[in-house]
Design a protein around this motif. Structure first.
Motif, PDB file in Angstrom:
ATOM      1  N   LYS A  19       0.857  -1.183   0.000  1.00 51.44           N
ATOM      2  CA  LYS A  19       0.000   0.000   0.000  1.00 51.44           C
ATOM      3  C   LYS A  19       0.888   1.227   0.000  1.00 51.44           C
ATOM      4  O   LYS A  19       1.705   1.417   0.898  1.00 51.44           O
ATOM      5  N   GLU A  55      -7.186  -2.425   7.922  1.00 51.79           N
ATOM      6  CA  GLU A  55      -8.281  -1.753   7.205  1.00 51.79           C
ATOM      7  C   GLU A  55      -8.410  -2.261   5.767  1.00 51.79           C
ATOM      8  O   GLU A  55      -9.491  -2.219   5.200  1.00 51.79           O
ATOM      9  N   GLY A  59     -11.870  -4.182   4.290  1.00 52.69           N
ATOM     10  CA  GLY A  59     -12.535  -3.620   3.119  1.00 52.69           C
ATOM     11  C   GLY A  59     -12.627  -2.112   3.142  1.00 52.69           C
ATOM     12  O   GLY A  59     -13.275  -1.512   2.294  1.00 52.69           O
ATOM     13  N   TYR A  60     -11.998  -1.463   4.107  1.00 50.00           N
ATOM     14  CA  TYR A  60     -12.064  -0.011   4.207  1.00 50.00           C
ATOM     15  C   TYR A  60     -11.083   0.697   3.281  1.00 50.00           C
ATOM     16  O   TYR A  60     -11.258   1.858   2.955  1.00 50.00           O
ATOM     17  N   ARG A  61      -9.998   0.031   2.959  1.00 49.44           N
ATOM     18  CA  ARG A  61      -8.979   0.674   2.136  1.00 49.44           C
ATOM     19  C   ARG A  61      -8.665  -0.147   0.905  1.00 49.44           C
ATOM     20  O   ARG A  61      -8.724  -1.377   0.958  1.00 49.44           O
ATOM     21  N   GLU A  62      -8.336   0.554  -0.174  1.00 40.84           N
ATOM     22  CA  GLU A  62      -7.867  -0.116  -1.379  1.00 40.84           C
ATOM     23  C   GLU A  62      -6.401  -0.466  -1.183  1.00 40.84           C
ATOM     24  O   GLU A  62      -5.687   0.223  -0.474  1.00 40.84           O
ATOM     25  N   LEU A  80     -22.875  -7.632   1.186  1.00 40.47           N
ATOM     26  CA  LEU A  80     -23.561  -7.539   2.480  1.00 40.47           C
ATOM     27  C   LEU A  80     -23.452  -8.865   3.222  1.00 40.47           C
ATOM     28  O   LEU A  80     -23.285  -8.898   4.438  1.00 40.47           O
ATOM     29  N   GLU A  81     -23.540  -9.953   2.471  1.00 41.44           N
ATOM     30  CA  GLU A  81     -23.467 -11.275   3.073  1.00 41.44           C
ATOM     31  C   GLU A  81     -22.113 -11.470   3.769  1.00 41.44           C
ATOM     32  O   GLU A  81     -22.026 -11.991   4.878  1.00 41.44           O
ATOM     33  N   LYS A  83     -20.150  -9.026   4.835  1.00 38.98           N
ATOM     34  CA  LYS A  83     -20.084  -8.123   5.992  1.00 38.98           C
ATOM     35  C   LYS A  83     -20.826  -8.695   7.196  1.00 38.98           C
ATOM     36  O   LYS A  83     -20.481  -8.396   8.341  1.00 38.98           O
ATOM     37  N   ALA A  84     -21.867  -9.491   6.929  1.00 40.31           N
ATOM     38  CA  ALA A  84     -22.634 -10.075   8.028  1.00 40.31           C
ATOM     39  C   ALA A  84     -21.802 -11.107   8.788  1.00 40.31           C
ATOM     40  O   ALA A  84     -22.126 -11.468   9.914  1.00 40.31           O
ATOM     41  N   ILE A  86     -18.449 -10.788   9.407  1.00 40.25           N
ATOM     42  CA  ILE A  86     -17.306 -10.228  10.127  1.00 40.25           C
ATOM     43  C   ILE A  86     -17.774  -9.188  11.145  1.00 40.25           C
ATOM     44  O   ILE A  86     -18.845  -8.608  11.014  1.00 40.25           O
ATOM     45  N   ILE A  88     -16.238  -5.764  13.419  1.00 42.23           N
ATOM     46  CA  ILE A  88     -15.131  -4.817  13.375  1.00 42.23           C
ATOM     47  C   ILE A  88     -15.189  -3.902  14.600  1.00 42.23           C
ATOM     48  O   ILE A  88     -16.213  -3.285  14.870  1.00 42.23           O
ATOM     49  N   LEU A  90     -13.201  -0.716  15.446  1.00 40.76           N
ATOM     50  CA  LEU A  90     -12.237   0.226  14.870  1.00 40.76           C
ATOM     51  C   LEU A  90     -11.392   0.862  15.966  1.00 40.76           C
ATOM     52  O   LEU A  90     -11.759   0.862  17.131  1.00 40.76           O
ATOM     53  N   GLU A 157     -18.016 -14.552  12.417  1.00 34.30           N
ATOM     54  CA  GLU A 157     -17.080 -15.668  12.319  1.00 34.30           C
ATOM     55  C   GLU A 157     -15.653 -15.159  12.487  1.00 34.30           C
ATOM     56  O   GLU A 157     -14.767 -15.865  12.930  1.00 34.30           O
TER      57      GLU A 157
ATOM     58  N   PRO B   8     -22.470 -19.464  14.833  1.00 32.53           N
ATOM     59  CA  PRO B   8     -22.114 -18.866  13.556  1.00 32.53           C
ATOM     60  C   PRO B   8     -21.929 -19.953  12.514  1.00 32.53           C
ATOM     61  O   PRO B   8     -21.447 -21.033  12.832  1.00 32.53           O
ATOM     62  N   PHE B  20     -30.852 -11.243   2.165  1.00 35.32           N
ATOM     63  CA  PHE B  20     -30.116 -10.088   1.638  1.00 35.32           C
ATOM     64  C   PHE B  20     -30.770  -9.475   0.404  1.00 35.32           C
ATOM     65  O   PHE B  20     -30.150  -8.748  -0.330  1.00 35.32           O
ATOM     66  N   PRO B 124     -23.731  -5.106   7.659  1.00 36.03           N
ATOM     67  CA  PRO B 124     -24.476  -5.453   6.440  1.00 36.03           C
ATOM     68  C   PRO B 124     -25.699  -4.568   6.209  1.00 36.03           C
ATOM     69  O   PRO B 124     -26.722  -5.039   5.761  1.00 36.03           O
ATOM     70  N   ILE B 288     -17.268   6.116   3.323  1.00 31.88           N
ATOM     71  CA  ILE B 288     -16.104   6.789   3.911  1.00 31.88           C
ATOM     72  C   ILE B 288     -15.257   7.356   2.797  1.00 31.88           C
ATOM     73  O   ILE B 288     -15.384   6.971   1.638  1.00 31.88           O
ATOM     74  N   LYS B 290     -12.245   6.886   1.249  1.00 31.45           N
ATOM     75  CA  LYS B 290     -11.193   5.868   1.227  1.00 31.45           C
ATOM     76  C   LYS B 290      -9.842   6.558   1.071  1.00 31.45           C
ATOM     77  O   LYS B 290      -9.730   7.537   0.365  1.00 31.45           O
ATOM     78  N   ASP B 291      -8.855   6.018   1.760  1.00 28.14           N
ATOM     79  CA  ASP B 291      -7.482   6.507   1.596  1.00 28.14           C
ATOM     80  C   ASP B 291      -7.289   7.936   2.058  1.00 28.14           C
ATOM     81  O   ASP B 291      -6.413   8.623   1.577  1.00 28.14           O
TER      82      ASP B 291
END
Lengths: 293, 292
Positions: A19, A55, A59-62, A80-81, A83-84, A86, A88, A90, A157, B8, B20, B124, B288, B290-291
């Motif tokens: 990065k 991050e 998935g917050y940063r490229e 969305l699936e 994200k459900a 994980i 987080i 911060l 998970e 889970p 979804f 989600p 957000i 990003k970066d």
């Protein structure tokens, strides 16, 4: 569907991750794997690239380069699936101060398909007495517990914790460790970023040390550092006025006995078993020296 | 069935679909409306500066200018309408602007600044549900505001509200088109402030200027033509004009630019702003930066 099932394949795979921001390289070719159900710690000084790495996984940063797979998917294309599955926590607290602890947890629980019980989570983070208090009226440490509660409410998970215990008193920290151990026993994979080495030692199966955007060591916490770095150190002076001498030895008692036989009682004798902190500081110090050279 | 799953684990293909899909997005959106509306009324400053502000101003203007006599009265002082009746359409238009543009512009910029959006991005929650929540909050709070304004005008100042169904039909479509456009533009300009702290300072002053040049506080007919032309670029002038068409007697149409209410113009101007706002939202909204 290509998403992998629980227990098959690693939870996280990172390979050659890079990065850069303009000419500055924050993460410079990091690679590691985290197994399902493992608790994995990321250690390193401020600005080492820990949070950037985490991050990217969230998935917050490229990323600028390399391959990343989290629960069988590329976080770049987070659904969305995904994200459900994980959770987080911060580094920075989110505000939303005008809702009570219970209102906020109930609302967030509703966003997940199989959330945990709100009362159970409030009890697990020790906020039973504060559940009807607005979040803005809580202390810093209590707000942090709300962050942790929001991170686990969706029964993830895989749970990311970025310096979760900042602002906790020692009792709250112990209680938090207990919660993390419970989650771990239930099979949750945990990625923990922390400044506290005792925390990493208490909780994690393995740890990676990052400095200057590079992975400088990885392994079980008690095997970090070179074999030599963990060898006990004997330090002494032969006489009050002579220079300090050091010797690394796997048999410090035998060595000291030899010293006494040869020179009599040595001055300022110390036998040092390097702590995790000593090993860590040596690792980071060596990496920084190398980077400066 | 699914409620008994406590550990889970991966979901089966079919439950995935139902969990979804668009129905879930709608259900979460409706739940967000309640959550957002609760938060709106708990923040004292937004309740005053967006919700009560037009109500307070209508009260002040009606009392302060009451001594000037009726607007549009005959030379002998008979006829015309009270100051309260004259200011009512403008205050409703201002309320639409504040509840939509100012409320959402500041609110979303602050949510971006304080980490709320980043937190939601990790859950989600579909983006569309978030927007349903915001739009719903705007609609609920703005409807309450309009009802409060109408009640104040009717009960406290004895304003005669229109009785013709055609006038109310105009009121309803101008209101709906106005509030939806204002909400969408609020989401669009929430991108402008660089931080949550600067949100109010960046968004409120230009909107205040707009209210002065769009016929809310000052009679639009009194403004110089070049200023009228500038105001005509922005949507508030058209909302205010539409509200005058709905609430003022038709004899007042002659005081408008062009001598008529120009309702087709109102519909076209607001329609264009709505489309522009939607495109800007679609292109620029991110959970957000990003970066950064």
């Amino acid at each position: 569907m290509t998403s992998s099932h629980r227990g098959s394949g690693p939870a996280v795979t990172v390979d050659g991750l890079r990065k850069s921001y303009g000419s500055f390289t924050a993460v410079d070719g990091i690679g590691f794997e985290i197994a399902r159900g493992e608790t994995f710690a990321l250690l390193g000084p401020n600005g080492a690239g820990k949070s950037t790495t985490v991050e990217i996984l969230e998935g917050y940063r490229e990323r600028s380069g390399g391959e990343v797979s989290v629960l069988g998917a590329d976080p770049r294309h987070a659904t969305l699936e995904w994200k459900a599955r994980i959770g987080i926590v911060l580094q920075q607290t989110g505000e939303s101060g005008n809702v009570t602890v219970r209102e906020q947890l109930t609302h967030f629980a509703g966003l997940y398909p199989h959330p945990r019980d709100v009362d159970e989570v409030i009890a697990a983070v020790g906020l039973e007495q504060k559940d009807k208090t607005r979040i803005k009226s809580l202390s810093g440490g209590q707000r942090r517990r709300v962050d942790v509660a929001l991170g686990v409410i969706g029964r993830p998970e895989l749970l990311f914790l970025d310096e979760p215990t900042t602002g906790f008193d020692p009792e709250a920290r112990r209680q938090f460790w207990e919660l993390i151990r419970t989650l771990s026993r239930e099979g949750t994979t945990i990625v923990l970023t922390t400044h506290y080495l005792d925390e990493a030692a208490q909780l994690s199966d393995r740890a990676a040390v990052i400095a200057g955007g590079r992975l400088i060591d990885i392994g079980p916490v008690h095997e970090l550092g070179s074999a030599e770095a963990r060898v006990p150190l004997v330090r002494w002076r032969e006489t009050e006025s002579s220079a300090v001498r050091e010797q690394r030895t796997l048999e410090p008692a035998r060595f000291v006995a030899g010293l006494v036989a040869e020179h009599g009682e040595p001055a300022e004798l110390e036998v040092i078993r390097p702590s995790l902190e000593d090993i860590y500081l040596e690792l980071v110090g060596a990496a920084e020296a190398e980077a400066a050279a | 069935m699914s409620t008994t799953i406590l550990t889970p684990g991966p979901l089966t293909g079919t439950t995935r679909e139902s969990h979804f899909g668009p129905l879930r997005a709608l259900r979460l959106g409706v739940r967000r409306i309640g959550y957002e509306t609760k938060l709106y009324f708990r923040a004292g400053d937004t309740v005053f500066f967006t919700f009560l502000f037009p109500v307070v101003l209508l009260g002040i203007f009606s009392v302060a200018f009451g001594g000037l006599g009726n607007v549009g009265a005959n030379p002998d002082g008979s006829g015309g309408i009270s100051q309260a009746a004259y200011y009512l359409p403008g205050m409703i238009a201002a309320g639409i602007l504040l509840s939509g543009v100012q409320n959402l512009g500041v609110d979303i910029a602050m949510e971006r600044g304080d980490g709320t959006l980043k937190r939601l991005a990790g859950t989600p929650l579909p983006v569309i549900s978030y927007f349903i929540g915001k739009m719903g909050q705007v609609l609920v709070t703005s409807l309450a505001q309009v009802i409060l304004l109408l009640l104040l005008a009717r009960v406290a100042f004895g304003v005669a509200l229109p009785t013709e169904p055609a006038k109310w039909l105009t009121f309803v479509w101008v209101y709906l088109l106005g509030i939806v456009t204002a909400a969408v533009l609020g989401i669009a300009i929430s991108r402008l402030p660089r931080s949550g702290k600067s949100a109010s300072a960046v968004i409120i002053p230009p909107l205040l200027v707009l209210q002065f040049i769009s016929g809310v506080y000052l009679s639009f007919a009194l403004l110089p033509e070049w200023l009228q032309n500038i105001a005509s670029i922005f949507p508030l002038k058209w909302i205010a004009q539409g509200m005058r068409a709905a609430l003022l007697p038709d004899s007042f149409a002659s005081a408008e630019a062009g001598g008529s209410w120009n309702l087709p113009g109102v519909a076209i101007a607001l329609g264009i702003w709505l489309v522009v706002g939607l495109v800007v939202c679609r292109v620029t909204f991110r959970w957000i930066r990003k970066d950064s």
